[in-house]
Design an enzyme around this catalytic site. Structure first.
Site, short mmCIF file in Angstrom:
data_model
loop_
_atom_site.label_atom_id
_atom_site.label_comp_id
_atom_site.label_asym_id
_atom_site.label_seq_id
_atom_site.Cartn_x
_atom_site.Cartn_y
_atom_site.Cartn_z
N ARG A 62 0.83 -1.20 0.00
CA ARG A 62 0.00 0.00 0.00
C ARG A 62 0.87 1.26 0.00
O ARG A 62 0.57 2.23 -0.67
CB ARG A 62 -0.88 -0.02 1.26
CG ARG A 62 -2.18 0.69 1.11
CD ARG A 62 -3.04 0.53 2.35
NE ARG A 62 -3.91 -0.62 2.35
CZ ARG A 62 -4.97 -0.78 1.56
NH1 ARG A 62 -5.30 0.12 0.69
NH2 ARG A 62 -5.72 -1.86 1.65
N MET A 87 -11.78 4.42 -4.87
CA MET A 87 -12.06 3.32 -3.95
C MET A 87 -10.79 2.66 -3.42
O MET A 87 -10.57 1.46 -3.59
CB MET A 87 -12.94 2.27 -4.66
CG MET A 87 -14.22 2.85 -5.23
SD MET A 87 -15.28 3.59 -3.98
CE MET A 87 -16.01 2.12 -3.28
N ARG A 88 -9.97 3.44 -2.76
CA ARG A 88 -8.76 2.88 -2.13
C ARG A 88 -8.65 3.41 -0.71
O ARG A 88 -8.96 4.58 -0.45
CB ARG A 88 -7.49 3.31 -2.90
CG ARG A 88 -7.39 2.80 -4.31
CD ARG A 88 -7.19 1.32 -4.40
NE ARG A 88 -6.01 0.85 -3.68
CZ ARG A 88 -5.75 -0.43 -3.44
NH1 ARG A 88 -6.58 -1.36 -3.82
NH2 ARG A 88 -4.65 -0.77 -2.80
N ILE A 89 -8.19 2.54 0.19
CA ILE A 89 -7.87 2.98 1.55
C ILE A 89 -6.49 3.64 1.47
O ILE A 89 -5.58 3.11 0.84
CB ILE A 89 -7.78 1.75 2.50
CG1 ILE A 89 -9.08 0.96 2.42
CG2 ILE A 89 -7.37 2.18 3.90
CD1 ILE A 89 -9.96 0.99 3.60
N LEU A 90 -6.37 4.80 2.07
CA LEU A 90 -5.13 5.58 1.93
C LEU A 90 -4.28 5.48 3.20
O LEU A 90 -4.82 5.42 4.31
CB LEU A 90 -5.48 7.04 1.64
CG LEU A 90 -6.30 7.22 0.36
CD1 LEU A 90 -6.92 8.61 0.31
CD2 LEU A 90 -5.44 6.96 -0.87
N HIS A 106 -18.83 11.19 0.33
CA HIS A 106 -19.27 9.88 0.81
C HIS A 106 -20.80 9.87 0.78
O HIS A 106 -21.43 10.84 1.23
CB HIS A 106 -18.75 9.63 2.23
CG HIS A 106 -19.12 8.28 2.74
ND1 HIS A 106 -18.52 7.13 2.29
CD2 HIS A 106 -20.05 7.89 3.64
CE1 HIS A 106 -19.07 6.09 2.90
NE2 HIS A 106 -20.00 6.52 3.72
N THR A 138 -8.89 12.87 6.29
CA THR A 138 -7.91 12.63 7.35
C THR A 138 -7.55 11.15 7.31
O THR A 138 -8.08 10.40 6.47
CB THR A 138 -8.47 13.00 8.73
OG1 THR A 138 -9.65 12.22 8.96
CG2 THR A 138 -8.82 14.48 8.83
N GLU A 140 -8.39 8.79 9.15
CA GLU A 140 -9.49 7.88 9.46
C GLU A 140 -10.46 7.81 8.29
O GLU A 140 -10.89 8.86 7.77
CB GLU A 140 -10.22 8.37 10.72
CG GLU A 140 -11.02 7.29 11.39
CD GLU A 140 -11.65 7.78 12.70
OE1 GLU A 140 -12.66 7.20 13.11
OE2 GLU A 140 -11.13 8.75 13.29
C1 GRF Z 1 -20.50 8.13 -5.24
O1 GRF Z 1 -21.71 7.67 -4.68
C2 GRF Z 1 -19.60 8.67 -4.16
O2 GRF Z 1 -20.27 9.26 -3.12
C3 GRF Z 1 -18.91 7.43 -3.68
O3 GRF Z 1 -18.72 6.63 -4.82
C4 GRF Z 1 -19.67 6.98 -5.81
C5 GRF Z 1 -18.89 7.39 -7.01
O4 GRF Z 1 -19.68 7.62 -8.14
N1 GRF Z 1 -17.69 7.78 -2.97
P1 GRF Z 1 -19.05 8.32 -9.41
O5 GRF Z 1 -17.84 7.51 -9.83
O6 GRF Z 1 -18.68 9.73 -9.04
O7 GRF Z 1 -20.13 8.26 -10.45
#
Ligand code: GRF
Length: 197
Positions: A62, A87-90, A106, A138, A140
């Site tokens: 990572r 979609m990655r944990i940082l 989010h 942050t 978390e």
């Molecule tokens: C969105 O619902 C966002 O809140 C979440 O992942 C989704 C991404 O959608 N973090 P997109 O790739 O912006 O269409």
């Protein structure tokens, strides 16, 4: 002009909303994905925006991935880094490097329902409202000072897909506005609270 670098992993509809908003004072310096097949990359490239891929699968750790990602991001000299469905944990080192200049969206009303399957969980809990949150990043996961929240009602017959669609619609309004507020210097972090100045 403030340089904005947007990170995506998939379709990138939030990235599109930010680009389409043509935020005054902001220049989209690059769109970067950890997945070569992210649909949003082609959309950005077709609009003449620089794109790059840092494939997490090419790294054994990572830390190694985050370092390569930071190098790529920093080559565009960003004033702001925008996570838009990234979609990655940082790692804490990575989040510290961009402290105060990295935003995430989010699809829940944080601090409720961080992590995945937010809509299913909100429905299972019988929530009457749901929504989305833009926050500074942050160490978390799905935490950090809240910049803005948008709220929708949860209907009695709501399912995860219908709720996701409702929430996504307000994400597309909330996120460009939050980026515009940052770029205009209107956001000030005071402890855990973001105030508009
Ligand atoms: C969105 O619902 C966002 O809140 C979440 O992942 C989704 C991404 O959608 N973090 P997109 O790739 O912006 O269409």
């Amino acid at each position: 002009m403030k340089n904005v670098v947007i990170l995506i992993s998939g379709r990138g509809s939030n990235m599109q909303a930010i680009v389409d908003a043509q935020i005054s004072g902001a220049q989209i310096a690059a769109v970067i994905s950890n997945r070569p097949d992210a649909a949003g990359l082609a959309w950005a490239a077709a609009r003449g925006i620089a794109t790059a891929v840092v494939d997490h699968k090419a790294f054994s750790s990572r830390e190694g991935f985050d370092q390569a990602l930071a190098d790529c991001i920093d080559s565009y000299q960003p004033d702001l880094v925008v996570l838009a469905g990234f979609m990655r944990i940082l790692t804490p080192e990575f989040t510290r490097h961009y402290e105060g200049r990295m935003l995430n969206i989010h699809p829940s009303l944080l601090p409720a329902f961080p992590g995945l399957h937010t809509h299913e969980r909100a429905i299972a809990e019988g929530c009457k409202v749901a929504g989305c949150t833009v926050h500074f990043v942050t160490a978390e996961l799905d935490h950090g000072p809240i910049v803005a929240q948008g709220v929708v009602n949860v209907a009695d017959d709501e399912d995860a897909d219908s709720l996701a669609a409702k929430v996504l619609k307000i994400e597309h309004q909330l996120y460009p506005q939050a980026v515009a507020d940052f770029v205009a210097g209107r956001l000030q972090i005071r402890g855990n609270r973001v105030v508009m100045v």
